[in-house]
Design a protein around this motif. Sequence first.
Motif, PDB file in Angstrom:
ATOM      1  N   GLY A  24       0.864  -1.277   0.068  1.00 54.94           N
ATOM      2  CA  GLY A  24      -0.045   0.185  -0.063  1.00 54.94           C
ATOM      3  C   GLY A  24       0.883   1.226   0.019  1.00 54.94           C
ATOM      4  N   TYR A  25       1.991   1.208   0.830  1.00 53.41           N
ATOM      5  CA  TYR A  25       2.762   2.459   0.934  1.00 53.41           C
ATOM      6  C   TYR A  25       3.477   2.544  -0.602  1.00 53.41           C
ATOM      7  CZ  TYR A  25       6.300   5.640   1.848  1.00 53.41           C
ATOM      8  OH  TYR A  25       7.527   6.855   2.103  1.00 53.41           O
ATOM      9  N   LEU A  26       4.018   1.497  -1.139  1.00 56.27           N
ATOM     10  CA  LEU A  26       4.674   1.758  -2.290  1.00 56.27           C
ATOM     11  C   LEU A  26       3.683   2.269  -3.134  1.00 56.27           C
ATOM     12  CD1 LEU A  26       6.785  -1.711  -2.670  1.00 56.27           C
ATOM     13  CD2 LEU A  26       7.615   0.488  -2.784  1.00 56.27           C
ATOM     14  N   TYR A  27       2.603   1.882  -3.489  1.00 57.65           N
ATOM     15  CA  TYR A  27       1.786   2.480  -4.249  1.00 57.65           C
ATOM     16  C   TYR A  27       1.246   3.823  -4.110  1.00 57.65           C
ATOM     17  CZ  TYR A  27       0.031  -2.312  -5.987  1.00 57.65           C
ATOM     18  OH  TYR A  27      -0.162  -3.576  -6.558  1.00 57.65           O
ATOM     19  N   ALA A  28       1.223   4.200  -3.063  1.00 59.02           N
ATOM     20  CA  ALA A  28       0.856   5.637  -2.544  1.00 59.02           C
ATOM     21  C   ALA A  28       2.132   6.585  -2.758  1.00 59.02           C
ATOM     22  CB  ALA A  28       0.768   5.783  -0.944  1.00 59.02           C
ATOM     23  N   GLU A  29       3.448   5.800  -2.518  1.00 59.39           N
ATOM     24  CA  GLU A  29       4.581   6.624  -2.721  1.00 59.39           C
ATOM     25  C   GLU A  29       4.813   6.894  -4.412  1.00 59.39           C
ATOM     26  OE1 GLU A  29       8.331   8.586  -2.071  1.00 59.39           O
ATOM     27  OE2 GLU A  29       6.675   7.867  -0.843  1.00 59.39           O
ATOM     28  N   GLU A  30       4.377   6.099  -5.120  1.00 59.47           N
ATOM     29  CA  GLU A  30       4.466   6.193  -6.447  1.00 59.47           C
ATOM     30  C   GLU A  30       3.249   6.767  -7.084  1.00 59.47           C
ATOM     31  OE1 GLU A  30       7.210   5.424  -8.533  1.00 59.47           O
ATOM     32  OE2 GLU A  30       7.996   4.727  -6.386  1.00 59.47           O
ATOM     33  N   ASN A  31       2.531   7.150  -6.166  1.00 60.13           N
ATOM     34  CA  ASN A  31       1.041   7.946  -6.662  1.00 60.13           C
ATOM     35  C   ASN A  31       0.267   6.966  -7.652  1.00 60.13           C
ATOM     36  OD1 ASN A  31      -0.742   9.824  -6.096  1.00 60.13           O
ATOM     37  ND2 ASN A  31       0.181  11.360  -7.364  1.00 60.13           N
ATOM     38  N   GLU A  32       0.502   5.822  -7.541  1.00 62.45           N
ATOM     39  CA  GLU A  32      -0.331   4.841  -8.417  1.00 62.45           C
ATOM     40  C   GLU A  32      -1.353   3.861  -7.754  1.00 62.45           C
ATOM     41  OE1 GLU A  32       3.022   2.588 -10.175  1.00 62.45           O
ATOM     42  OE2 GLU A  32       3.214   4.202 -11.522  1.00 62.45           O
ATOM     43  N   HIS A  33      -2.290   3.421  -8.396  1.00 64.99           N
ATOM     44  CA  HIS A  33      -3.368   2.289  -7.814  1.00 64.99           C
ATOM     45  C   HIS A  33      -3.750   2.805  -6.531  1.00 64.99           C
ATOM     46  CE1 HIS A  33      -1.664  -0.112 -11.143  1.00 64.99           C
ATOM     47  NE2 HIS A  33      -0.367  -0.014 -10.576  1.00 64.99           N
ATOM     48  N   LEU A  34      -3.981   4.083  -6.437  1.00 71.03           N
ATOM     49  CA  LEU A  34      -4.674   4.638  -5.006  1.00 71.03           C
ATOM     50  C   LEU A  34      -5.833   3.791  -4.276  1.00 71.03           C
ATOM     51  CD1 LEU A  34      -3.748   8.600  -5.204  1.00 71.03           C
ATOM     52  CD2 LEU A  34      -2.191   6.683  -4.378  1.00 71.03           C
ATOM     53  N   TRP A  60       0.287   9.216   4.310  1.00 71.64           N
ATOM     54  CA  TRP A  60       0.839   9.452   2.964  1.00 71.64           C
ATOM     55  C   TRP A  60       0.127   9.141   2.016  1.00 71.64           C
ATOM     56  CZ3 TRP A  60       4.367  12.428   2.214  1.00 71.64           C
ATOM     57  CH2 TRP A  60       5.010  12.653   1.082  1.00 71.64           C
ATOM     58  N   LEU A  61      -0.916   8.330   1.988  1.00 76.35           N
ATOM     59  CA  LEU A  61      -1.964   7.863   0.983  1.00 76.35           C
ATOM     60  C   LEU A  61      -3.116   8.989   1.271  1.00 76.35           C
ATOM     61  CD1 LEU A  61      -3.759   6.168  -0.788  1.00 76.35           C
ATOM     62  CD2 LEU A  61      -4.780   4.971   1.045  1.00 76.35           C
ATOM     63  N   ALA A  62      -3.415   9.374   2.477  1.00 76.31           N
ATOM     64  CA  ALA A  62      -4.329  10.640   2.486  1.00 76.31           C
ATOM     65  C   ALA A  62      -3.756  11.910   1.939  1.00 76.31           C
ATOM     66  CB  ALA A  62      -4.646  10.823   3.881  1.00 76.31           C
ATOM     67  N   TYR A  63      -2.490  12.263   1.891  1.00 74.81           N
ATOM     68  CA  TYR A  63      -2.033  13.490   1.438  1.00 74.81           C
ATOM     69  C   TYR A  63      -1.816  13.164  -0.044  1.00 74.81           C
ATOM     70  CZ  TYR A  63       2.227  15.609  -0.738  1.00 74.81           C
ATOM     71  OH  TYR A  63       3.161  16.226  -1.413  1.00 74.81           O
ATOM     72  N   ARG A  64      -1.796  11.946  -0.644  1.00 74.36           N
ATOM     73  CA  ARG A  64      -1.695  11.588  -2.290  1.00 74.36           C
ATOM     74  C   ARG A  64      -3.305  11.973  -2.728  1.00 74.36           C
ATOM     75  NH1 ARG A  64       3.170  12.101  -4.131  1.00 74.36           N
ATOM     76  NH2 ARG A  64       4.619  10.527  -3.791  1.00 74.36           N
ATOM     77  N   GLU A  65      -4.095  11.637  -1.803  1.00 73.74           N
ATOM     78  CA  GLU A  65      -5.395  11.744  -2.142  1.00 73.74           C
ATOM     79  C   GLU A  65      -6.081  13.312  -2.036  1.00 73.74           C
ATOM     80  OE1 GLU A  65      -7.181   7.227  -1.756  1.00 73.74           O
ATOM     81  OE2 GLU A  65      -7.213   8.707   0.177  1.00 73.74           O
ATOM     82  N   TYR A  68      -5.600  16.312   3.279  1.00 74.06           N
ATOM     83  CA  TYR A  68      -4.433  16.760   4.069  1.00 74.06           C
ATOM     84  C   TYR A  68      -5.054  16.740   5.574  1.00 74.06           C
ATOM     85  CZ  TYR A  68      -3.125  18.565  -0.285  1.00 74.06           C
ATOM     86  OH  TYR A  68      -2.690  18.661  -1.689  1.00 74.06           O
ATOM     87  N   ARG A  69      -6.216  17.318   6.038  1.00 74.94           N
ATOM     88  CA  ARG A  69      -6.411  16.991   7.393  1.00 74.94           C
ATOM     89  C   ARG A  69      -6.153  15.587   8.043  1.00 74.94           C
ATOM     90  NH1 ARG A  69     -11.044  19.673  11.228  1.00 74.94           N
ATOM     91  NH2 ARG A  69     -10.681  18.473  12.955  1.00 74.94           N
ATOM     92  N   ALA A  70      -6.833  14.666   7.268  1.00 75.15           N
ATOM     93  CA  ALA A  70      -6.583  13.191   7.511  1.00 75.15           C
ATOM     94  C   ALA A  70      -4.979  12.953   7.598  1.00 75.15           C
ATOM     95  CB  ALA A  70      -7.261  12.188   6.638  1.00 75.15           C
ATOM     96  N   ALA A  71      -4.402  13.369   6.408  1.00 76.15           N
ATOM     97  CA  ALA A  71      -2.908  13.126   6.287  1.00 76.15           C
ATOM     98  C   ALA A  71      -2.263  13.443   7.606  1.00 76.15           C
ATOM     99  CB  ALA A  71      -2.445  13.709   4.947  1.00 76.15           C
ATOM    100  N   TYR A  72      -2.439  14.894   8.044  1.00 74.60           N
ATOM    101  CA  TYR A  72      -1.897  15.234   9.064  1.00 74.60           C
ATOM    102  C   TYR A  72      -2.065  14.479  10.564  1.00 74.60           C
ATOM    103  CZ  TYR A  72      -0.908  18.777  12.906  1.00 74.60           C
ATOM    104  OH  TYR A  72      -0.366  19.064  14.082  1.00 74.60           O
TER     105      TYR A  72
END
Length: 163
Positions: A24-34, A60-65, A68-72
Amino acid sequence: EAVSLLKALLAINPDHVQANNALGYLYAEENEHLDEAGKLLQRAYNAEPLDPYILDSMGWLAYREGRYRAAYEFTQASLKRLYDPEVAKHLIEILCADGRRSEAEGALADLISREGASAELDAFAKRLGLRLPAQAIKPAATPNGSTSSSAASDGPVELKDKL
């Protein structure tokens, strides 16, 4: 290759917490398959909701999506459980994306106070358009290799004073 190995592991054990988190992190890091990343990370989070690495991945997934509040919230929770400089950098990026530049600069100052100044952090700050804290800025070197200091502002120094 990591993606293939993680998928193979999950084919054997779909509930493997670390594999769900890692893929899941790899996908989020690459901004793919969110969407898939969200399913994988939710499975990991449901199993280990206090794991700091899973909290960071969720952030990090929430950031990519663009959430930002959830990401924080996720990233702050991760840092409270286990300080990690990469997670701190994630928090700084999230704060910048959310327009919270002053807080981002404060988090950058905290990161530098913990990890020390480096060319990598300087480049990171420049990429985000953040000011480095004063203590992180190295004094300029003079031609003889020494650094300038406040003593230079005390008036002229004769060469004999240096000997």
